[in-house]
Design a protein around this motif. Sequence first.
Motif, PDB file in Angstrom:
ATOM      1  N   ARG A  23      46.155  25.247  30.410  1.00 47.51           N
ATOM      2  CA  ARG A  23      44.557  25.265  30.895  1.00 47.51           C
ATOM      3  C   ARG A  23      44.722  26.302  32.106  1.00 47.51           C
ATOM      4  NH1 ARG A  23      40.244  23.749  29.461  1.00 47.51           N
ATOM      5  NH2 ARG A  23      40.851  22.258  27.669  1.00 47.51           N
ATOM      6  N   LYS A  24      43.845  27.293  31.977  1.00 44.99           N
ATOM      7  CA  LYS A  24      43.675  28.197  33.185  1.00 44.99           C
ATOM      8  C   LYS A  24      42.284  28.624  33.241  1.00 44.99           C
ATOM      9  CE  LYS A  24      48.045  29.455  33.677  1.00 44.99           C
ATOM     10  NZ  LYS A  24      48.772  29.789  35.024  1.00 44.99           N
ATOM     11  N   LEU A  25      41.829  29.123  34.434  1.00 42.80           N
ATOM     12  CA  LEU A  25      40.618  29.485  34.480  1.00 42.80           C
ATOM     13  C   LEU A  25      40.783  31.076  34.347  1.00 42.80           C
ATOM     14  CD1 LEU A  25      37.563  29.494  35.753  1.00 42.80           C
ATOM     15  CD2 LEU A  25      38.605  29.979  38.121  1.00 42.80           C
ATOM     16  N   CYS A  26      39.792  31.556  33.524  1.00 40.84           N
ATOM     17  CA  CYS A  26      39.952  33.079  33.002  1.00 40.84           C
ATOM     18  C   CYS A  26      38.790  33.614  33.848  1.00 40.84           C
ATOM     19  CB  CYS A  26      39.713  33.111  31.514  1.00 40.84           C
ATOM     20  SG  CYS A  26      40.838  32.321  30.676  1.00 40.84           S
ATOM     21  N   VAL A  27      39.239  34.557  34.508  1.00 44.55           N
ATOM     22  CA  VAL A  27      38.092  35.444  35.338  1.00 44.55           C
ATOM     23  C   VAL A  27      38.247  36.873  34.841  1.00 44.55           C
ATOM     24  CG1 VAL A  27      37.774  36.189  37.546  1.00 44.55           C
ATOM     25  CG2 VAL A  27      38.797  33.915  37.331  1.00 44.55           C
ATOM     26  N   ALA A  28      37.222  37.354  33.903  1.00 41.33           N
ATOM     27  CA  ALA A  28      37.285  38.879  33.675  1.00 41.33           C
ATOM     28  C   ALA A  28      36.326  39.574  34.424  1.00 41.33           C
ATOM     29  CB  ALA A  28      36.763  38.714  32.083  1.00 41.33           C
ATOM     30  N   TYR A  29      36.911  40.650  34.717  1.00 39.11           N
ATOM     31  CA  TYR A  29      36.180  41.567  35.684  1.00 39.11           C
ATOM     32  C   TYR A  29      36.148  42.990  35.226  1.00 39.11           C
ATOM     33  CZ  TYR A  29      40.732  42.016  37.321  1.00 39.11           C
ATOM     34  OH  TYR A  29      42.343  42.099  37.406  1.00 39.11           O
ATOM     35  N   ASP A  30      34.970  43.869  35.363  1.00 44.12           N
ATOM     36  CA  ASP A  30      35.068  45.253  35.007  1.00 44.12           C
ATOM     37  C   ASP A  30      34.207  45.967  36.073  1.00 44.12           C
ATOM     38  OD1 ASP A  30      35.652  46.961  32.895  1.00 44.12           O
ATOM     39  OD2 ASP A  30      33.469  47.440  33.213  1.00 44.12           O
ATOM     40  N   VAL A  31      34.390  47.161  36.496  1.00 38.98           N
ATOM     41  CA  VAL A  31      33.841  47.688  37.348  1.00 38.98           C
ATOM     42  C   VAL A  31      32.751  48.769  36.819  1.00 38.98           C
ATOM     43  CG1 VAL A  31      34.051  49.853  39.173  1.00 38.98           C
ATOM     44  CG2 VAL A  31      35.805  48.262  38.792  1.00 38.98           C
ATOM     45  N   THR A  82      44.459  25.655  37.146  1.00 37.98           N
ATOM     46  CA  THR A  82      43.212  24.826  37.224  1.00 37.98           C
ATOM     47  C   THR A  82      44.157  23.170  36.968  1.00 37.98           C
ATOM     48  OG1 THR A  82      42.735  24.729  35.025  1.00 37.98           O
ATOM     49  CG2 THR A  82      41.469  25.984  36.188  1.00 37.98           C
ATOM     50  N   GLY A  83      43.335  22.136  36.988  1.00 40.71           N
ATOM     51  CA  GLY A  83      43.826  20.738  36.891  1.00 40.71           C
ATOM     52  C   GLY A  83      44.600  20.482  37.764  1.00 40.71           C
ATOM     53  N   GLY A  84      45.361  19.249  37.648  1.00 42.85           N
ATOM     54  CA  GLY A  84      46.345  18.761  38.682  1.00 42.85           C
ATOM     55  C   GLY A  84      45.584  18.297  39.958  1.00 42.85           C
TER      56      GLY A  84
END
Length: 191
Positions: A23-31, A82-84
Amino acid sequence: FPTRRSSDLRSGKAVAGMQAGIRKLCVAYDVEHYSARGTRCEYATQQRLSDILEFAFRETGVLPGNPEVQEQGDGGIALLPTGGTVDEPRLLVGLLNALRTGLTELNEDLVEQALVRLRVGLHEGVVHRAARGSVGPAVVQACRLRDADPVRSALAGSDAPMVAVVADGLYRDVLSQGYHGLPGSALDRKS
């Protein structure tokens, strides 16, 4: 016993050896407006983007090398743990605040054509490492949120350095509660 979906069998693609799902936090970004800048400005923009991300990760306490970053030229996706023992509200709010602060400070000294303004899509879910990056529904959805026409329009119609959009589940679980001074109403929600 091993099971496979019929679509996996029809495609001839085996899933043996697939990395563990984490499980991860997905942070998509674009200029914004990156491709209209020309090569020299694109080069400088990529460096500025790298500096902003490094600043934001450092400010939120993400250890160097801990965010997995999958580059996409003028943007990308960062996968954060994330988590833990991770305080997710502090991580999310801190990351958004650090990105905004870093972009604001950077842009103070730039001419209009060189401003770095970001679209950011946030989702959380199970992610697998693959041959060319990371895969999973949350990765795809974070990128779709970031690239959605309403998000593009929101940034284009604003003077803000960044527009963030958050998946409904992540919004409900974490951000709707107003943790750390960020009111839930400050974010657009998309499912």
